[in-house]
Design a protein around this motif. Sequence first.
Motif, PDB file in Angstrom:
ATOM      1  N   VAL A 146      32.144  48.987  16.362  1.00  0.00           N
ATOM      2  CA  VAL A 146      32.402  50.217  15.604  1.00  0.00           C
ATOM      3  C   VAL A 146      33.752  50.828  15.982  1.00  0.00           C
ATOM      4  CG1 VAL A 146      31.584  52.568  15.162  1.00  0.00           C
ATOM      5  CG2 VAL A 146      29.947  50.690  15.295  1.00  0.00           C
ATOM      6  N   VAL A 147      34.080  50.879  17.257  1.00  0.00           N
ATOM      7  CA  VAL A 147      35.277  51.566  17.724  1.00  0.00           C
ATOM      8  C   VAL A 147      36.515  50.664  17.737  1.00  0.00           C
ATOM      9  CG1 VAL A 147      36.300  52.796  19.698  1.00  0.00           C
ATOM     10  CG2 VAL A 147      33.911  53.180  19.077  1.00  0.00           C
ATOM     11  N   LEU A 148      36.346  49.407  18.134  1.00  0.00           N
ATOM     12  CA  LEU A 148      37.472  48.465  18.224  1.00  0.00           C
ATOM     13  C   LEU A 148      37.109  47.166  17.525  1.00  0.00           C
ATOM     14  CD1 LEU A 148      38.314  48.817  22.043  1.00  0.00           C
ATOM     15  CD2 LEU A 148      39.562  49.846  20.144  1.00  0.00           C
ATOM     16  N   ASN A 149      38.124  46.490  16.984  1.00  0.00           N
ATOM     17  CA  ASN A 149      37.840  45.172  16.425  1.00  0.00           C
ATOM     18  C   ASN A 149      37.876  44.143  17.557  1.00  0.00           C
ATOM     19  OD1 ASN A 149      40.521  44.104  16.767  1.00  0.00           O
ATOM     20  ND2 ASN A 149      41.147  45.031  14.834  1.00  0.00           N
TER      21      ASN A 149
END
Length: 182
Positions: A146-149
Motif C-alpha cells: 500500500v505505501v511503497l511499490n
Amino acid sequence: MSKQTALIIVDVQVALFKVPGRPTYHEEELLANIAHLLKQARASGTPVIYIQHQEEAPSSLVPGTRGWRIHPSITPLEGETIIPKRSPDAFLATTLDEELQARQITHLVITGCRTDFCIDTTCRAAISHGYDVTLVGDAHSTIDRVVLNAEQIVAHHNATLNGFGSPEHTITVKPTSEVALA
C-alpha cells in the motif's frame, strides 16, 4: 567464499509467483539469479539450505499443496536441506541454527522472498545469532504494498541492511555478479 559459507534460499515457493494482480518484482531475474548462485554452490560444494514457509488452510502455503512446493526452477536435489518455518524469522522455532552450527557455517548468503518480511527478519536474526551475511541485492524480492511499490521496498532494504550489524557481524549487500561461491 570459504567452505564456512552456506547459500540460504528463503521461501521461493510456487504460490509466490505468477499471482494475478500481485506480481513478484522482477520474478524472472530473481529466479535466474538464484539459479545462478545455486549452480555455483553445487559446483563448489557450498551447502545449500532451503527455507520453506508453511501455514494452515486456507493459505496457499499449506504443506503438501502445489503452492507450498519449492519453485521448480530451483528444485532441491536429493540430500539438500529443507527447513520448514512458520514465521518470518527462519531461525525462530526451526532447526536452522543447529544445521549451521553442525556444519561450522559462519557466513550466510541470503536470497529469496519476501524482502519486507522474511528476508529482512532472517538477515537481522542471523546477525543476532552470530553470523555474517551477504544479502544478494538482486536475488530477493517482494510485491507492491500500500505505501511503497516492490521496487522501492527492495531498494530501501538494500540500502538499510547494507552495513547493518555489530562490530562482530554485519550484513553486506552485493549483486549476484559479485558473489562467488567457491
